[in-house]
Each structure stands twice: as C-alpha cells, then as structure tokens.
Design a protein around this motif. Structure first.
Motif, PDB file in Angstrom:
ATOM      1  N   GLN A   1       2.262 -13.223  23.685  1.00  0.00           N
ATOM      2  CA  GLN A   1       2.467 -11.556  24.275  1.00  0.00           C
ATOM      3  C   GLN A   1       1.470 -10.595  24.338  1.00  0.00           C
ATOM      4  OE1 GLN A   1       5.733 -10.091  22.246  1.00  0.00           O
ATOM      5  NE2 GLN A   1       5.513  -7.890  23.166  1.00  0.00           N
ATOM      6  N   ILE A   2       0.735 -10.259  25.292  1.00  0.00           N
ATOM      7  CA  ILE A   2      -0.165  -9.555  25.350  1.00  0.00           C
ATOM      8  C   ILE A   2       0.619  -7.585  25.498  1.00  0.00           C
ATOM      9  CG2 ILE A   2      -1.430  -8.164  27.396  1.00  0.00           C
ATOM     10  CD1 ILE A   2      -1.407 -11.170  28.992  1.00  0.00           C
ATOM     11  N   GLN A   3      -0.560  -7.238  24.612  1.00  0.00           N
ATOM     12  CA  GLN A   3      -0.682  -5.634  24.279  1.00  0.00           C
ATOM     13  C   GLN A   3      -1.513  -4.726  24.788  1.00  0.00           C
ATOM     14  OE1 GLN A   3       1.121  -6.055  20.331  1.00  0.00           O
ATOM     15  NE2 GLN A   3       2.864  -5.464  21.048  1.00  0.00           N
ATOM     16  N   LEU A   4      -1.433  -3.786  24.725  1.00  0.00           N
ATOM     17  CA  LEU A   4      -2.488  -2.756  24.708  1.00  0.00           C
ATOM     18  C   LEU A   4      -2.214  -1.313  24.070  1.00  0.00           C
ATOM     19  CD1 LEU A   4      -1.953  -4.533  27.515  1.00  0.00           C
ATOM     20  CD2 LEU A   4      -3.552  -2.372  28.872  1.00  0.00           C
ATOM     21  N   VAL A   5      -2.100  -1.237  23.266  1.00  0.00           N
ATOM     22  CA  VAL A   5      -1.951   0.137  22.335  1.00  0.00           C
ATOM     23  C   VAL A   5      -3.364   1.019  22.476  1.00  0.00           C
ATOM     24  CG1 VAL A   5      -2.045   0.571  19.702  1.00  0.00           C
ATOM     25  CG2 VAL A   5      -1.136  -1.596  20.332  1.00  0.00           C
ATOM     26  N   GLU A   6      -3.203   2.249  22.460  1.00  0.00           N
ATOM     27  CA  GLU A   6      -3.809   3.054  22.969  1.00  0.00           C
ATOM     28  C   GLU A   6      -3.931   4.081  21.418  1.00  0.00           C
ATOM     29  OE1 GLU A   6      -1.710   2.807  26.901  1.00  0.00           O
ATOM     30  OE2 GLU A   6      -0.842   3.397  24.690  1.00  0.00           O
ATOM     31  N   SER A   7      -5.084   4.671  21.533  1.00  0.00           N
ATOM     32  CA  SER A   7      -5.032   5.942  20.364  1.00  0.00           C
ATOM     33  C   SER A   7      -6.334   6.899  20.925  1.00  0.00           C
ATOM     34  CB  SER A   7      -5.440   4.868  19.111  1.00  0.00           C
ATOM     35  OG  SER A   7      -7.217   4.153  18.915  1.00  0.00           O
ATOM     36  N   GLY A   8      -6.513   7.620  19.702  1.00  0.00           N
ATOM     37  CA  GLY A   8      -7.320   8.732  19.485  1.00  0.00           C
ATOM     38  C   GLY A   8      -7.402   9.665  20.585  1.00  0.00           C
ATOM     39  N   GLY A   9      -5.770  10.456  20.931  1.00  0.00           N
ATOM     40  CA  GLY A   9      -5.135  11.612  21.536  1.00  0.00           C
ATOM     41  C   GLY A   9      -4.821  12.299  20.311  1.00  0.00           C
ATOM     42  N   MET A  35      -9.727  -2.484  34.417  1.00  0.00           N
ATOM     43  CA  MET A  35      -9.109  -1.877  33.328  1.00  0.00           C
ATOM     44  C   MET A  35      -9.475  -0.264  34.029  1.00  0.00           C
ATOM     45  SD  MET A  35      -8.078  -4.080  30.729  1.00  0.00           S
ATOM     46  CE  MET A  35      -7.381  -3.052  30.171  1.00  0.00           C
ATOM     47  N   ALA A  36      -8.278  -0.096  33.426  1.00  0.00           N
ATOM     48  CA  ALA A  36      -8.009   2.038  33.489  1.00  0.00           C
ATOM     49  C   ALA A  36      -7.468   2.413  32.732  1.00  0.00           C
ATOM     50  CB  ALA A  36      -7.367   2.255  34.921  1.00  0.00           C
ATOM     51  N   TRP A  37      -7.797   4.071  32.711  1.00  0.00           N
ATOM     52  CA  TRP A  37      -6.725   4.600  32.057  1.00  0.00           C
ATOM     53  C   TRP A  37      -6.113   5.500  33.523  1.00  0.00           C
ATOM     54  CZ3 TRP A  37      -6.567   5.403  26.795  1.00  0.00           C
ATOM     55  CH2 TRP A  37      -6.826   4.934  26.297  1.00  0.00           C
ATOM     56  N   VAL A  94       0.306  12.450  29.540  1.00  0.00           N
ATOM     57  CA  VAL A  94       0.125  11.128  28.178  1.00  0.00           C
ATOM     58  C   VAL A  94      -0.559  10.448  29.126  1.00  0.00           C
ATOM     59  CG1 VAL A  94       1.787   8.980  27.314  1.00  0.00           C
ATOM     60  CG2 VAL A  94       2.569  11.304  27.338  1.00  0.00           C
ATOM     61  N   TYR A  95      -1.636   9.634  28.230  1.00  0.00           N
ATOM     62  CA  TYR A  95      -2.505   8.732  28.870  1.00  0.00           C
ATOM     63  C   TYR A  95      -2.186   7.427  28.801  1.00  0.00           C
ATOM     64  CZ  TYR A  95      -5.005  12.859  30.016  1.00  0.00           C
ATOM     65  OH  TYR A  95      -5.708  14.054  30.600  1.00  0.00           O
ATOM     66  N   TYR A  96      -2.377   6.700  29.775  1.00  0.00           N
ATOM     67  CA  TYR A  96      -2.362   4.599  29.176  1.00  0.00           C
ATOM     68  C   TYR A  96      -3.162   4.017  29.692  1.00  0.00           C
ATOM     69  CZ  TYR A  96       3.412   6.840  29.584  1.00  0.00           C
ATOM     70  OH  TYR A  96       4.020   7.846  29.781  1.00  0.00           O
ATOM     71  N   CYS A  97      -3.754   3.578  28.850  1.00  0.00           N
ATOM     72  CA  CYS A  97      -4.531   2.505  29.251  1.00  0.00           C
ATOM     73  C   CYS A  97      -3.526   1.102  30.274  1.00  0.00           C
ATOM     74  CB  CYS A  97      -5.149   1.612  28.618  1.00  0.00           C
ATOM     75  SG  CYS A  97      -4.425   0.719  27.333  1.00  0.00           S
ATOM     76  N   ALA A  98      -4.060   0.194  31.471  1.00  0.00           N
ATOM     77  CA  ALA A  98      -3.518  -0.322  32.271  1.00  0.00           C
ATOM     78  C   ALA A  98      -4.849  -1.764  32.548  1.00  0.00           C
ATOM     79  CB  ALA A  98      -3.379  -0.011  33.425  1.00  0.00           C
ATOM     80  N   ARG A  99      -4.228  -3.027  32.664  1.00  0.00           N
ATOM     81  CA  ARG A  99      -4.639  -3.661  33.151  1.00  0.00           C
ATOM     82  C   ARG A  99      -4.402  -4.366  34.543  1.00  0.00           C
ATOM     83  NH1 ARG A  99      -4.306 -10.442  31.200  1.00  0.00           N
ATOM     84  NH2 ARG A  99      -2.414  -9.599  33.046  1.00  0.00           N
ATOM     85  N   ASN A 109      -0.832  -2.052  41.354  1.00  0.00           N
ATOM     86  CA  ASN A 109      -1.958  -2.941  40.936  1.00  0.00           C
ATOM     87  C   ASN A 109      -2.171  -3.699  39.817  1.00  0.00           C
ATOM     88  OD1 ASN A 109      -2.892  -2.485  43.856  1.00  0.00           O
ATOM     89  ND2 ASN A 109      -4.395  -2.042  43.015  1.00  0.00           N
ATOM     90  N   TYR A 110      -1.731  -2.664  38.515  1.00  0.00           N
ATOM     91  CA  TYR A 110      -2.184  -3.411  36.814  1.00  0.00           C
ATOM     92  C   TYR A 110      -0.269  -3.500  36.538  1.00  0.00           C
ATOM     93  CZ  TYR A 110      -5.499  -0.230  37.688  1.00  0.00           C
ATOM     94  OH  TYR A 110      -6.675  -0.108  37.973  1.00  0.00           O
ATOM     95  N   ASP A 111      -0.978  -4.974  35.641  1.00  0.00           N
ATOM     96  CA  ASP A 111       0.062  -5.686  35.256  1.00  0.00           C
ATOM     97  C   ASP A 111       0.432  -5.342  33.851  1.00  0.00           C
ATOM     98  OD1 ASP A 111      -1.425  -8.724  35.144  1.00  0.00           O
ATOM     99  OD2 ASP A 111      -1.811  -6.666  35.098  1.00  0.00           O
ATOM    100  N   TYR A 112      -0.423  -4.734  33.472  1.00  0.00           N
ATOM    101  CA  TYR A 112       0.185  -5.097  31.705  1.00  0.00           C
ATOM    102  C   TYR A 112      -0.526  -3.117  31.361  1.00  0.00           C
ATOM    103  CZ  TYR A 112       1.571  -9.389  31.062  1.00  0.00           C
ATOM    104  OH  TYR A 112       2.265 -10.559  30.780  1.00  0.00           O
ATOM    105  N   TRP A 113       0.697  -2.621  30.487  1.00  0.00           N
ATOM    106  CA  TRP A 113       0.099  -0.956  30.326  1.00  0.00           C
ATOM    107  C   TRP A 113       0.281  -0.921  28.752  1.00  0.00           C
ATOM    108  CZ3 TRP A 113      -0.598   2.689  33.912  1.00  0.00           C
ATOM    109  CH2 TRP A 113      -0.134   2.103  35.504  1.00  0.00           C
ATOM    110  N   GLY A 114      -0.573   0.316  28.185  1.00  0.00           N
ATOM    111  CA  GLY A 114       0.159   0.494  26.737  1.00  0.00           C
ATOM    112  C   GLY A 114       1.157   1.352  26.894  1.00  0.00           C
ATOM    113  N   GLN A 115       1.859   2.005  26.141  1.00  0.00           N
ATOM    114  CA  GLN A 115       2.525   3.019  25.177  1.00  0.00           C
ATOM    115  C   GLN A 115       2.394   4.234  25.752  1.00  0.00           C
ATOM    116  OE1 GLN A 115       0.574   1.828  23.344  1.00  0.00           O
ATOM    117  NE2 GLN A 115       0.746   3.443  21.983  1.00  0.00           N
ATOM    118  N   GLY A 116       0.883   4.742  25.851  1.00  0.00           N
ATOM    119  CA  GLY A 116       0.623   6.409  26.379  1.00  0.00           C
ATOM    120  C   GLY A 116       0.275   6.388  24.812  1.00  0.00           C
ATOM    121  N   THR A 117      -0.833   7.379  24.963  1.00  0.00           N
ATOM    122  CA  THR A 117      -1.346   8.546  23.554  1.00  0.00           C
ATOM    123  C   THR A 117      -1.328   9.760  24.525  1.00  0.00           C
ATOM    124  OG1 THR A 117      -2.920   9.194  22.139  1.00  0.00           O
ATOM    125  CG2 THR A 117      -3.535   8.170  24.275  1.00  0.00           C
TER     126      THR A 117
END
Length: 123
Positions: A1-9, A35-37, A94-99, A109-117
């Motif tokens: 399972q692919i996961q993206l986890v943001e931090s630092g907010g 990769m993107a924000w 809320v900032y999200y990273c994505a692939r 265009n992006y298929d996987y996303w983090g939960q946001g910070t």
C-alpha cells in the motif's frame, strides 16, 4: 500500500519560514515519478504550488510563490520537501504532496495523495 505522509506544517508569523516534508512508503520509489505540492484554502480550489520532475531537471512554481518557495527531493530517502520563506497570510492552507506518472500541474494528473498538513500564517 502506497502512503504519502506530510509533516512540518504549523502556525507561523508573516515573514517567517516553514519546511514541509513528504515521506513516501510502500511499493514505490519516487525516483520514477513527478512529485508535487498542492494547497487548498477554505472556499478555494486545490492549486498546484510546486512541481518537480523525476530527475530534478524541471520545476514549476505558482506565480504567487515564485522566489519564496523551493521544492526539492531526496530520492534515496523517498522524500520531497517544500522550503517556504517569507510566508504571507494568503499562504494559509492545507498543503498536500502528490505523485504523478507524468508531468503536469492539474490535480487530475496525480494518482496518490497525502492527507495534508495545515499551514497557518498570522499577520
């Protein structure tokens, strides 16, 4: 399972800085992907803040953040970063990273996303 986890907010005063991180885990290596924000403020659409190509050759910045934000990636660590300087109240969102498998600034265009910070900039 692919996961993206943001931090630092967090909460910062105008003019301050924050550095966001996004760690990607699971059966994927970010070295093969764009990769993107993105960010989304209340009542507004999600927008691309910054994009980086798989090989670091190309970057994109929204006009509103050019000269203030810097995107980077550490492929061996499967991590991307967003250094945010000279923050303004209008950067609050809320900032999200994505692939994405291909270059683009559209969220479709992006298929996987983090939960946001959450990033909040006070005036």
């Amino acid at each position: 399972q692919i996961q993206l986890v943001e931090s630092g907010g967090g909460l910062v005063q105008a003019g301050g800085s924050l550095k966001l991180s996004c760690v990607v885990s699971g059966r994927t290596w970010i070295a093969s992907y764009v990769m993107a924000w993105f960010r989304q403020a209340p009542g507004k659409e999600r927008e691309a803040v910054s994009v980086i190509s798989w090989d670091d050759r190309f970057t994109y910045y929204a006009d509103s953040v050019k000269g203030r934000f810097t995107i980077s990636r550490d492929n061996p660590k499967n991590t991307i970063y967003l250094q945010m300087d000279s923050l303004k109240p209008e950067d609050t969102a809320v900032y999200y990273c994505a692939r994405a498998p291909k270059w683009g600034t559209s969220s479709g265009n992006y298929d996987y996303w983090g939960q946001g910070t959450q990033v909040t900039v006070s005036s």
